[in-house]
Write a protein that holds these residues in place. Sequence first.
Motif, mmCIF file in Angstrom:
data_model
loop_
_atom_site.group_PDB
_atom_site.id
_atom_site.type_symbol
_atom_site.label_atom_id
_atom_site.label_comp_id
_atom_site.label_asym_id
_atom_site.label_seq_id
_atom_site.Cartn_x
_atom_site.Cartn_y
_atom_site.Cartn_z
ATOM 1 N N VAL A 163 55.940 75.931 71.144
ATOM 2 C CA VAL A 163 55.568 74.778 71.971
ATOM 3 C C VAL A 163 54.503 75.167 72.983
ATOM 4 O O VAL A 163 53.501 74.463 73.174
ATOM 5 C CB VAL A 163 56.813 74.196 72.679
ATOM 6 C CG1 VAL A 163 56.400 73.147 73.712
ATOM 7 C CG2 VAL A 163 57.765 73.572 71.668
ATOM 8 N N GLY A 164 54.710 76.318 73.645
ATOM 9 C CA GLY A 164 53.735 76.763 74.633
ATOM 10 C C GLY A 164 52.372 77.035 74.021
ATOM 11 O O GLY A 164 51.337 76.670 74.588
ATOM 12 N N GLY A 165 52.366 77.672 72.847
ATOM 13 C CA GLY A 165 51.097 77.942 72.181
ATOM 14 C C GLY A 165 50.386 76.670 71.750
ATOM 15 O O GLY A 165 49.157 76.557 71.859
ATOM 16 N N PHE A 166 51.155 75.712 71.242
ATOM 17 C CA PHE A 166 50.571 74.432 70.837
ATOM 18 C C PHE A 166 49.966 73.722 72.042
ATOM 19 O O PHE A 166 48.831 73.225 71.988
ATOM 20 C CB PHE A 166 51.651 73.574 70.181
ATOM 21 C CG PHE A 166 51.145 72.284 69.581
ATOM 22 C CD1 PHE A 166 50.013 72.252 68.795
ATOM 23 C CD2 PHE A 166 51.827 71.090 69.804
ATOM 24 C CE1 PHE A 166 49.547 71.063 68.226
ATOM 25 C CE2 PHE A 166 51.376 69.899 69.249
ATOM 26 C CZ PHE A 166 50.234 69.889 68.456
ATOM 27 N N LEU A 167 50.715 73.709 73.152
ATOM 28 C CA LEU A 167 50.201 73.078 74.364
ATOM 29 C C LEU A 167 48.931 73.779 74.839
ATOM 30 O O LEU A 167 47.938 73.122 75.189
ATOM 31 C CB LEU A 167 51.281 73.116 75.452
ATOM 32 C CG LEU A 167 50.897 72.587 76.827
ATOM 33 C CD1 LEU A 167 50.463 71.127 76.758
ATOM 34 C CD2 LEU A 167 52.073 72.744 77.803
#
Length: 365
Positions: A112-116
């Motif tokens: 999720v953090g990488g996608f954001l």
Amino acid sequence: MVRVSINTISRPYEALIEQAVLRSAGTYIREVMPNAGKVFTITVAPVRKHFGKILAQSFQAAKLENVFVEMPNGERYKTLSTVEELGSRLVKAGADRGATLVALGGGVVGDVGGFLASIYMRGIEFIQVPTTFLAQIDSSVGGKTGVNLTLGKNLLGTFKQPSLVLIDPDVLLTLPDREYSSGLFEALKTGIIRNPRIFDFMEENRDRILRRDPGTMEWLIAECVRVKASVVSEDEEEHGLRKILNFGHTIAHALEVETSYRHFLHGEAVAWGMIAATMISAGMQKTDSTTAQRIISAILSYAPLPKVDVKPRNVLRCLKRDKKVIGGKIQWVLPLEIGKAEFVTDAPERAILQSIEELRYLSQA
């Protein structure tokens, strides 16, 4: 300290593996990004409780301003709505294009953090600080990011290589047994598909691994990361060789979807998926029976797995919606021998259904 280079075309970077590296995280981030702006750390409450203070102190020592941003804990929150909420909170906290996002947590937080980070203001810097064994040896390296849809796992995502990966074996001591074992199945996967030394080591050192012996775990983490690094350095965006890392994931993702991400931890689903793929491979006479039994026995020796209580036809329907389906054909990674696997698209439907039935039977034993 062990340094593993990941030489992808879009960005070369390193994974640093060392006990207590978390206490020096700010220093290492400054070395890689001397002009780093404000840091925003995405995490979940249990992880922040264990490691938030240590990380914050390392940032303070390196004169890095940090803001913690918590997300809900669990695979079912790996969604676009979570990304939208986190993005809004970054805006309110003053994150601009010079910001750095740190993912402190397991695979869900990292994905999720990488996608954001890949889409926030069209891309900001990103650092992985994985706190589960599975994330340390797999999802934190290679740049895959994404979220789930109701109809399938990781169907929305991007490739976003981090600037740095910081791996601290000490954090594994805080993991619940089930979460820890979940990662061990991914380590076995690495040995089965690419490095027989890892598989042999895990067969011979089961007790030390289950005790989480620090030296043993540092070696195992480093070897698994080296395998992942070599694969993604050669094939960053999964056009060929990188697909080999999907061993066990075809049926695993279907099991997770079919049980609404509430029944299996990811590594547990992968364990069943590897067993199913091995059965399919043996049925197609690609794997000899001795090797197949060795793989299945090694997987089952590490931890009890949740029961498989799903209808084979429902799993097959999920399989056909998976992102690994191309031209209507399900892509499989099947083991040939320990340390060698291949891609196939011609697995008979009856063999797939039979393997799922076998999982149901095995899980009841």
